[in-house]
Design an enzyme around this catalytic site. Structure first.
Site, PDB file in Angstrom:
ATOM      1  N   SER A 124      -6.156   7.889  -6.819  1.00 14.76           N
ATOM      2  CA  SER A 124      -7.098   7.095  -6.035  1.00 14.76           C
ATOM      3  C   SER A 124      -7.486   7.743  -4.705  1.00 14.76           C
ATOM      4  CB  SER A 124      -6.495   5.717  -5.825  1.00 14.76           C
ATOM      5  OG  SER A 124      -7.434   4.849  -5.313  1.00 14.76           O
ATOM      6  N   HIS A 125      -7.137   7.100  -3.608  1.00 20.27           N
ATOM      7  CA  HIS A 125      -7.573   7.578  -2.291  1.00 20.27           C
ATOM      8  C   HIS A 125      -6.671   8.684  -1.743  1.00 20.27           C
ATOM      9  CE1 HIS A 125      -4.497   4.586  -1.723  1.00 20.27           C
ATOM     10  NE2 HIS A 125      -4.247   5.110  -0.543  1.00 20.27           N
ATOM     11  N   ASP A 185     -14.017   5.889  -3.074  1.00 20.08           N
ATOM     12  CA  ASP A 185     -12.793   6.698  -3.029  1.00 20.08           C
ATOM     13  C   ASP A 185     -12.651   7.583  -4.273  1.00 20.08           C
ATOM     14  OD1 ASP A 185     -12.083   4.762  -4.878  1.00 20.08           O
ATOM     15  OD2 ASP A 185      -9.993   4.688  -4.220  1.00 20.08           O
ATOM     16  N   ASP A 191     -11.267   7.441  -7.160  1.00 18.49           N
ATOM     17  CA  ASP A 191     -11.527   6.886  -8.496  1.00 18.49           C
ATOM     18  C   ASP A 191     -12.647   5.852  -8.465  1.00 18.49           C
ATOM     19  OD1 ASP A 191      -9.841   5.204  -7.059  1.00 18.49           O
ATOM     20  OD2 ASP A 191      -8.840   4.430  -8.828  1.00 18.49           O
ATOM     21  N   ASP A 197     -13.108   3.024  -7.075  1.00 20.56           N
ATOM     22  CA  ASP A 197     -12.913   1.573  -7.072  1.00 20.56           C
ATOM     23  C   ASP A 197     -12.993   0.988  -5.661  1.00 20.56           C
ATOM     24  OD1 ASP A 197     -10.474   2.647  -6.288  1.00 20.56           O
ATOM     25  OD2 ASP A 197      -9.251   1.434  -7.665  1.00 20.56           O
ATOM     26  N   ARG A 198     -12.914   1.842  -4.636  1.00 25.41           N
ATOM     27  CA  ARG A 198     -13.037   1.327  -3.263  1.00 25.41           C
ATOM     28  C   ARG A 198     -14.442   1.517  -2.731  1.00 25.41           C
ATOM     29  NH1 ARG A 198      -7.704   2.501   0.319  1.00 25.41           N
ATOM     30  NH2 ARG A 198      -6.180   2.007  -1.285  1.00 25.41           N
ATOM     31  N   LYS A 238     -11.055  -3.328  -8.967  1.00 25.01           N
ATOM     32  CA  LYS A 238     -12.038  -3.324  -7.900  1.00 25.01           C
ATOM     33  C   LYS A 238     -13.118  -2.322  -8.260  1.00 25.01           C
ATOM     34  CE  LYS A 238      -8.971  -0.584  -4.893  1.00 25.01           C
ATOM     35  NZ  LYS A 238      -7.601  -0.765  -5.416  1.00 25.01           N
TER      36      LYS A 238
HETATM   37  C1  VG1 Z   1      -3.016   0.396  -1.096  1.00 23.20           C
HETATM   38  C2  VG1 Z   1      -3.791  -0.774  -0.557  1.00 23.20           C
HETATM   39  C3  VG1 Z   1      -3.915  -1.851  -1.615  1.00 23.20           C
HETATM   40  C4  VG1 Z   1      -4.554  -1.257  -2.870  1.00 23.20           C
HETATM   41  C5  VG1 Z   1      -3.772  -0.045  -3.317  1.00 23.20           C
HETATM   42  C6  VG1 Z   1      -4.430   0.654  -4.480  1.00 23.20           C
HETATM   43  O1  VG1 Z   1      -1.704  -0.004  -1.424  1.00 23.20           O
HETATM   44  O2  VG1 Z   1      -3.180  -1.284   0.597  1.00 23.20           O
HETATM   45  O3  VG1 Z   1      -4.665  -2.923  -1.109  1.00 23.20           O
HETATM   46  O4  VG1 Z   1      -4.588  -2.219  -3.892  1.00 23.20           O
HETATM   47  O5  VG1 Z   1      -3.660   0.890  -2.262  1.00 23.20           O
HETATM   48  O6  VG1 Z   1      -5.731   1.044  -4.171  1.00 23.20           O
HETATM   49  P1  VG1 Z   1      -0.446   0.242  -0.451  1.00 23.20           P
HETATM   50  O7  VG1 Z   1       0.739  -0.265  -1.226  1.00 23.20           O
HETATM   51  O8  VG1 Z   1      -0.422   1.691  -0.137  1.00 23.20           O
HETATM   52  O9  VG1 Z   1      -0.715  -0.557   0.779  1.00 23.20           O
HETATM   53  V1  VG1 Z   1      -6.358   2.444  -4.848  1.00 23.20           V
HETATM   54  O10 VG1 Z   1      -7.924   2.539  -4.479  1.00 23.20           O
HETATM   55  O11 VG1 Z   1      -5.280   3.509  -4.330  1.00 23.20           O
HETATM   56  O12 VG1 Z   1      -6.118   2.215  -6.557  1.00 23.20           O
HETATM   57 CO    CO Z   2      -8.972   3.791  -5.742  1.00 20.59          CO
END
Ligand code: VG1
Ligand code: CO
Length: 543
Positions: free
Chosen positions: A113-114, A277, A279, A281-282, A376
């Protein structure tokens, strides 16, 4: 071709976090590391035998090799058919859609993801269930349990499959279908959003800038915004997915997208901008001269839901993760629909969406989504905003100001302390937990606490209880501080401190968020003993 059995031994750290198993590429590329976790998925989801599996990733470094391994293992584990995106690419929301549309048993998404990519960066793998959503806790626990008793994995010795051309092929007894990763998703978007209205709005001379941050969102954004909506070529920036995201952090927030923010604050700014981001989804939403906080974005979409064809009949309810600001709660209360508060992580929205209790949900971490998929959806969020602009014919900043004037403003900020020693992060949480019981009524840094608790969630649909989901402290003046440790990081601990302050008076709405939140920030830092316990005098990332 033959199916081979490989003896293996468990890795002790294969416990999925907020969103799948995320580790450094160097960890994932150890012999058997990826294979073990993939086998644990197959062992925990027996229905995959003979079933349909959707596979794709965000194209980061290690994606190509991992997908080939995954396909060979799927064949060896008796999967009936795999649908895979061309070049192994699928955005997370597109994978969710394909699982739902084709009645798959589930999907495996290769993404961190990010998190940054590249040989020194991160990799990740997660399983989505038949509803298209991230595996619920009981399933991720079953995968972890399976990984801990693993003695062998199964893999075919076949050649690599050509993922560059569309079409069907065979791997052992398993059928592999390579599909266009964008087509189904682009088709769905046109049923949810008023494309004609947006085209008119663009033709009237409005300009948009979409930033894919060199990640998988690029092809989706080009198709939707340029090809289908007619935005000028080049409206989508950084559109070609790169394995290392050009060395940048594919995280759409004002810190990691400082260039985009600068553009939108400048004189030549577009009317609307969004970034996605790794993938896709953000989303981060920007207007000329303004960045919309994700919590406000959710509240504004909820307040204007009926402008979107998808929500023509109104919303049954909405949901937000606990640390997300309560801006959407105020909207729900006024407009008369339910509002649920869930733990952090999209998996907790799944049951509410499946049960039809909610149709829109979001997180403060630049995540917004709806009932059309079970993830998302960054591109969708940008389209929903464009739909709103096309209907209201007002600048983004004006829509935000009017929203605040009507509902009050929830000033919001997240302060992240990254790369802490695990023990330091845990010490802050333990200290806070120790103080909790005595907190209500106390005054800290001049601010009085009204209520405080460690968030526990009982899923209203299936009764599952998830405890210790973050500590929240509500202040007498309506402000709030929330503390939790990240479950997506791959190095040490990341402490997240979420700050919120409600300003009813419109005369106060223009102030910068950090100024409005300064007192709450000091309160939170003092309450958590953050400097003493971590050695940090300020947060690393403030968004
Ligand atoms: C983070 C965010 C959370 C989100 C998760 C996955 O998690 O705070 O809101 O759902 O990333 O997003 P954490 O546990 O690091 O706070 V993504 O776009 O990485 O799939
Ligand atoms: Co993501």
């Amino acid at each position: 071709m033959a199916v081979l059995t490989f003896a293996t031994t468990p890795f002790l750290d294969q416990k999925p976090g907020t969103s799948g198993l995320r580790k450094k590429v160097t960890t994932f590329s150890q012999p058997h590391y990826l294979e073990n976790f993939v086998q644990a998925i197959f062992n925990a989801v027996p229905a995959l035998k003979g079933g349909l599996l959707v596979v794709g990733g965000d194209g980061r470094y290690f994606n190509d090799g991992a997908i080939q391994t995954l396909l060979r293992m799927a064949a060896a584990n008796g999967v009936g058919k795999v649908i895979v995106g061309r070049h192994g690419l699928l955005s997370t929301p597109a994978a969710s859609l394909l699982i739902r549309r084709h009645g798959a048993v589930g999907g495996i998404i290769l993404s961190a993801s990010h998190n940054p990519g590249g040989p020194e960066g991160d990799f990740g793998i997660k399983f989505n269930a038949a509803n298209g959503g991230p595996a619920p806790e009981r399933l991720t626990e079953a995968m972890h349990a399976a990984s801990q008793v693993l003695q062998c994995f199964y893999c075919s010795d076949s050649q690599d499959i050509d993922l560059g051309s569309l079409g069907r092929s065979q791997l052992e007894a398993m059928q592999v279908e390579v599909i266009d990763p964008v087509a189904d998703y682009a088709g769905l978007m046109q049923t949810l959003v008023d494309f004609d209205a947006i085209r008119d709005w663009l033709r009237a001379g409005h300009r948009v800038r979409l930033d894919a941050l060199h990640a998988v969102g690029g092809p989706y954004a080009v198709k939707l915004f340029e090809d289908l909506l007619g935005a000028p070529l080049g409206s989508v920036r950084n559109a070609a997915p790169q394995t290392d995201f050009a060395g940048e952090h594919p995280d759409p927030n004002p810190v990691h997208c400082a260039g985009l923010v600068a553009h939108m604050m400048g004189s030549g700014a577009a009317d609307f901008a969004a970034a996605f981001d790794g993938d896709a989804d953000r989303n981060m939403i920007l207007g000329r001269g303004c960045v919309v906080t994700p919590s406000d974005s959710l509240a504004i979409l909820a307040a204007n839901a009926r402008t979107l064809p998808q929500f023509r009949d109104g919303l049954p309810g909405v949901a937000r993760s606990m640390p997300t600001s309560r801006a959407v709660d105020v909207v729900a209360a006024r407009l008369g629909f339910d509002c649920y508060e869930t733990p952090t992580g999209w998996k907790y929205f799944g049951n509410l969406l499946d049960a039809g209790r909610i149709a829109l949900c979001g997180e403060e971490s630049y995540g917004t989504g709806a009932s059309h998929v079970r993830e998302k959806d960054g591109i969708w969020a940008a389209l929903a905003w464009l739909n709103l602009l096309a209907v209201r014919r007002q600048p983004v900043a004006e829509i935000v100001r009017e929203h605040w004037a009507s509902y009050g403003r929830h000033c919001y900020s997240r302060h992240d302390y990254e790369g802490l020693p695990l023990a330091a992060g845990e010490a802050v949480m333990a200290t806070l937990r120790g103080k909790l019981a005595a907190l209500p009524g106390q005054t800290v840094h001049g601010l009085q606490v009204s209520l405080a608790d460690d968030f526990s969630y009982t899923d209203p649909v299936d009764g599952t209880v998830s405890g210790q989901q973050g500590i929240w402290v509500a202040l007498a003046d309506g402000s709030r501080a929330v503390f939790r440790l990240s479950g997506t990081g791959t190095e040490g601990a990341t402490l997240r401190v979420y700050l919120e302050r409600y300003l009813a008076d419109v005369a106060q709405h223009a102030q910068p968020a950090q100024a409005a939140l300064a007192e709450v920030a000091r309160f939170a830092a003092q309450l958590g003993d953050i400097t003493a316990l971590t050695g940090r005098v300020r947060a690393d990332v403030v968004t």
